[in-house]
Design a protein around this motif. Structure first.
Motif, PDB file in Angstrom:
ATOM      1  N   GLU A 284      25.774   9.180   8.002  1.00 46.72           N
ATOM      2  CA  GLU A 284      25.794   9.910   6.566  1.00 46.72           C
ATOM      3  C   GLU A 284      27.609  10.983   6.845  1.00 46.72           C
TER       4      GLU A 284
ATOM      5  N   THR B 206      31.207  16.467   8.688  1.00 47.06           N
ATOM      6  CA  THR B 206      30.622  16.390   9.607  1.00 47.06           C
ATOM      7  C   THR B 206      29.854  15.194   9.277  1.00 47.06           C
ATOM      8  N   ARG B 207      29.187  14.559  11.462  1.00 49.02           N
ATOM      9  CA  ARG B 207      29.140  12.895  11.055  1.00 49.02           C
ATOM     10  C   ARG B 207      27.797  13.259  11.640  1.00 49.02           C
ATOM     11  N   GLN B 208      26.855  12.107  10.949  1.00 47.08           N
ATOM     12  CA  GLN B 208      25.314  12.182  11.930  1.00 47.08           C
ATOM     13  C   GLN B 208      25.103  10.319  11.628  1.00 47.08           C
TER      14      GLN B 208
END
Length: 137
Positions: free
Chosen positions: A121, A116-118
């Motif tokens: 991050e 996942t990517r936020q």
């Protein structure tokens, strides 16, 4: 030996299957950070300033610098599914506890199944979740 060969063949087949679905590198803003370097969200080992990092190329090839060891690997990404296949690591005469930390990190990275990517991050999710921060400077 035959079981080991069978496992490697299975990993290679899975990497080829994911790569063959026609998913190319996405832009770094909305997808997997191909072409960028990232650093593990972890403290350095005692007596060192080093923190593990990954430098991922445009085709998923990766250069790993762990707490002591270094080497290469390959990421295959399709949507949020990911496979990491490690190559051989350079033996750099690491202290035993640092070598074990490197081996444990490599095993955790090799066991990830999704990502996942936020923002900056990136999380690699498997039995252990590994969080990396993109090096944006």
């Amino acid at each position: 030996m035959a079981a080991r060969f069978g496992f490697r063949s299975g990993v290679i087949a899975a990497v080829v299957a994911i790569a063959s679905v026609g998913v190319g590198p996405a832009s770094a803003q909305d997808g997997f950070p191909f072409g960028l370097e990232m650093t593990l969200d972890a403290p350095p080992q005692p007596g060192s300033k080093r923190v593990p990092s990954l430098d991922v190329g445009d085709s998923g090839e990766a250069r790993l610098e762990l707490w002591c060891k270094g080497g290469k690997g390959q990421f295959s990404v399709a949507g949020n599914t990911i496979i990491f296949a490690a190559g051989p690591l350079e033996d750099r005469a690491c202290p035993p506890e640092t070598a074990k930390a490197d081996d444990d990190l490599l095993a955790a990275l090799s066991a990830v199944t999704t990502w996942t990517r936020q923002g900056d991050e990136i999380s690699f999710v498997g039995p252990t979740t590994l969080r990396f921060h993109l090096n944006t400077n």
